[in-house]
Design an enzyme around this catalytic site. Structure first.
Site, mmCIF file in Angstrom:
data_model
loop_
_atom_site.group_PDB
_atom_site.id
_atom_site.type_symbol
_atom_site.label_atom_id
_atom_site.label_comp_id
_atom_site.label_asym_id
_atom_site.label_seq_id
_atom_site.Cartn_x
_atom_site.Cartn_y
_atom_site.Cartn_z
ATOM 1 N N SER A 136 0.871 -1.179 0.000
ATOM 2 C CA SER A 136 0.000 0.000 0.000
ATOM 3 C C SER A 136 0.905 1.223 0.000
ATOM 4 O O SER A 136 2.073 1.141 0.396
ATOM 5 C CB SER A 136 -0.843 0.002 1.283
ATOM 6 O OG SER A 136 -1.467 1.250 1.485
ATOM 7 N N TYR A 149 -1.939 -0.957 10.379
ATOM 8 C CA TYR A 149 -1.932 -1.029 8.918
ATOM 9 C C TYR A 149 -0.629 -0.430 8.363
ATOM 10 O O TYR A 149 0.068 -1.061 7.576
ATOM 11 C CB TYR A 149 -3.146 -0.286 8.359
ATOM 12 C CG TYR A 149 -3.382 -0.540 6.884
ATOM 13 C CD1 TYR A 149 -3.913 -1.754 6.448
ATOM 14 C CD2 TYR A 149 -3.080 0.427 5.921
ATOM 15 C CE1 TYR A 149 -4.138 -1.999 5.101
ATOM 16 C CE2 TYR A 149 -3.302 0.193 4.572
ATOM 17 C CZ TYR A 149 -3.832 -1.024 4.164
ATOM 18 O OH TYR A 149 -4.045 -1.258 2.818
HETATM 19 N N1 LIG Z 1 -8.611 -0.492 -1.091
HETATM 20 C C1 LIG Z 1 -7.570 0.299 -0.912
HETATM 21 O O1 LIG Z 1 -7.684 1.526 -0.889
HETATM 22 C C2 LIG Z 1 -6.193 -0.286 -0.778
HETATM 23 C C3 LIG Z 1 -5.104 0.590 -0.893
HETATM 24 C C4 LIG Z 1 -3.830 0.053 -0.770
HETATM 25 C C5 LIG Z 1 -3.653 -1.283 -0.549
HETATM 26 N N2 LIG Z 1 -4.740 -2.103 -0.424
HETATM 27 C C6 LIG Z 1 -4.495 -3.513 -0.187
HETATM 28 O O2 LIG Z 1 -5.053 -4.257 -1.248
HETATM 29 C C7 LIG Z 1 -5.371 -5.565 -0.794
HETATM 30 C C8 LIG Z 1 -6.795 -5.890 -1.186
HETATM 31 O O3 LIG Z 1 -7.630 -4.972 -0.535
HETATM 32 P P1 LIG Z 1 -9.077 -4.555 -1.064
HETATM 33 O O4 LIG Z 1 -9.146 -3.084 -1.045
HETATM 34 O O5 LIG Z 1 -9.396 -5.284 -2.297
HETATM 35 O O6 LIG Z 1 -9.926 -5.058 0.191
HETATM 36 P P2 LIG Z 1 -11.209 -5.968 0.297
HETATM 37 O O7 LIG Z 1 -11.530 -5.970 1.739
HETATM 38 O O8 LIG Z 1 -12.235 -5.548 -0.692
HETATM 39 O O9 LIG Z 1 -10.684 -7.406 -0.162
HETATM 40 C C9 LIG Z 1 -9.801 -8.145 0.606
HETATM 41 C C10 LIG Z 1 -10.031 -9.601 0.314
HETATM 42 O O10 LIG Z 1 -9.115 -10.355 1.128
HETATM 43 C C11 LIG Z 1 -9.828 -11.415 1.733
HETATM 44 N N3 LIG Z 1 -9.189 -11.798 2.981
HETATM 45 C C12 LIG Z 1 -9.165 -11.131 4.151
HETATM 46 N N4 LIG Z 1 -8.525 -11.848 5.090
HETATM 47 C C13 LIG Z 1 -8.146 -13.005 4.496
HETATM 48 C C14 LIG Z 1 -7.444 -14.142 4.926
HETATM 49 N N5 LIG Z 1 -7.039 -14.270 6.200
HETATM 50 N N6 LIG Z 1 -7.201 -15.130 4.042
HETATM 51 C C15 LIG Z 1 -7.631 -15.023 2.760
HETATM 52 N N7 LIG Z 1 -8.306 -13.985 2.296
HETATM 53 C C16 LIG Z 1 -8.558 -12.974 3.154
HETATM 54 C C17 LIG Z 1 -11.239 -10.890 1.951
HETATM 55 O O11 LIG Z 1 -12.191 -11.944 2.112
HETATM 56 C C18 LIG Z 1 -11.444 -10.075 0.673
HETATM 57 O O12 LIG Z 1 -11.973 -10.857 -0.356
HETATM 58 C C19 LIG Z 1 -5.117 -5.570 0.705
HETATM 59 O O13 LIG Z 1 -3.852 -6.126 0.972
HETATM 60 C C20 LIG Z 1 -5.135 -4.097 1.050
HETATM 61 O O14 LIG Z 1 -4.405 -3.819 2.212
HETATM 62 C C21 LIG Z 1 -6.007 -1.634 -0.541
#
Ligand SMILES: NC(=O)c1ccc[n+]([C@@H]2O[C@H](COP(=O)([O-])OP(=O)(O)OC[C@H]3O[C@@H](n4cnc5c(N)ncnc54)[C@H](O)[C@@H]3O)[C@@H](O)[C@H]2O)c1
Length: 255
Positions: A136, A149
């Site tokens: 991130s 985080y």
């Molecule tokens: N959305 C943002 O703004 C953003 C920004 C930077 C980084 N990220 C990173 O991107 C990645 C995806 O995030 P997102 O925004 O799609 O979030 P999201 O919550 O929509 O999706 C996350 C997915 O991970 C799964 N998950 C959670 N815990 C789990 C586990 N223990 N084992 C297997 N699966 C698991 C959830 O069921 C979900 O399907 C994450 O690592 C998040 O930190 C997101």
């Protein structure tokens, strides 16, 4: 690496960025897209949409990460690209319980270590492979209001750097995805938060950036280009950067 014809695993593929990645890889002609998630129903829905395979994964368990890799390699195909994308957001600071710190540490950091531990030696034996680790912008610039985080994402960037330093000259491609806000369940309700200051991107666009970086073997994936400027500002004057972040915290009240 070339996406077409390859075998790809995406963790956290039930929704959000992982779902966007899985859809993009299928569009580009990957031979196998394995959608892994703790939400098996969601992973199955993504897989059904794209003609992929769904598997259960708890990214916070080494046994589960190992089993995922073994199942794919034994029953589907050698993995060309592993996208360690599953992650969670925990708000708060030092008051967050030890259990919650441990949980986010395991999911946001150790899942990347475990994937590499059980897959990179296999990749090295066959001459190469690719790891895309989702960190991130919080891993480069911290996260106002969410110490667990920001800290775990810094560690995730650190581990990806180490992987690239150690194996990047031996056939392993490594990229680390560092976006600011992306539209997903994780950011629902954060549309006006500090993380969304430079706009909230759609997962589909973020997936495009990832593909470009993977195809060109580029380490840092920055869908929000401003992040690079902020990194440079931070490096050139750390004190001024902290003061600027304090002002943002005062303005946005920790979110
Ligand atoms: N959305 C943002 O703004 C953003 C920004 C930077 C980084 N990220 C990173 O991107 C990645 C995806 O995030 P997102 O925004 O799609 O979030 P999201 O919550 O929509 O999706 C996350 C997915 O991970 C799964 N998950 C959670 N815990 C789990 C586990 N223990 N084992 C297997 N699966 C698991 C959830 O069921 C979900 O399907 C994450 O690592 C998040 O930190 C997101």
């Amino acid at each position: 690496m070339v996406i077409k014809g390859s075998c790809i695993v995406v963790t956290g593929a039930a929704q959000g960025i992982g779902k966007g990645l899985a859809q993009k890889f299928a569009d580009l002609g990957a031979a196998h897209v394995v959608c892994a998630d703790i939400d098996l129903e969601g992973a199955k829905a993504t897989a059904d949409q794209i003609g992929g395979v769904s598997l259960h994964l708890d990214a916070g368990s080494e046994d589960s990460v190992k089993a995922l890799i073994e199942t794919v390699e034994d029953t589907i195909a050698p993995i060309d690209l592993f996208c360690s994308n599953a992650g969670i957001l925990t708000m708060g600071g030092f008051e967050v319980s030890n259990d919650d710190w441990q949980k986010i540490w395991d999911i946001n950091v150790m899942s990347h270590v475990w994937a590499a531990r059980h897959l990179v030696p296999r990749m090295m034996k066959r001459g190469g492979g690719y790891m895309l680790n989702t960190a991130s912008a919080a891993g480069l610039l911290n996260q106002i209001g969410a110490a667990p985080y920001g800290v775990t994402k810094h560690a995730a960037v650190g581990f990806a750097e180490w992987l690239a330093i150690t194996y990047g000259d031996q056939g392993l491609g490594v990229s680390v995805l560092c976006p600011q806000a992306v539209r997903s369940e994780m950011t629902r309700g954060f549309e006006d938060s500090v993380a969304s200051l430079d706009g909230m991107l759609e997962p589909d666009l973020v997936a495009d950036y990832c593909v470009k970086s993977i195809e060109n073997n580029e380490f840092l994936v920055l869908p929000h280009p401003q992040v690079k400027d902020y990194m440079q500002a931070k490096a050139s004057n750390y004190g001024r950067w902290i003061t600027g972040m304090q002002k943002l915290r005062q303005r946005f009240g920790g979110r």
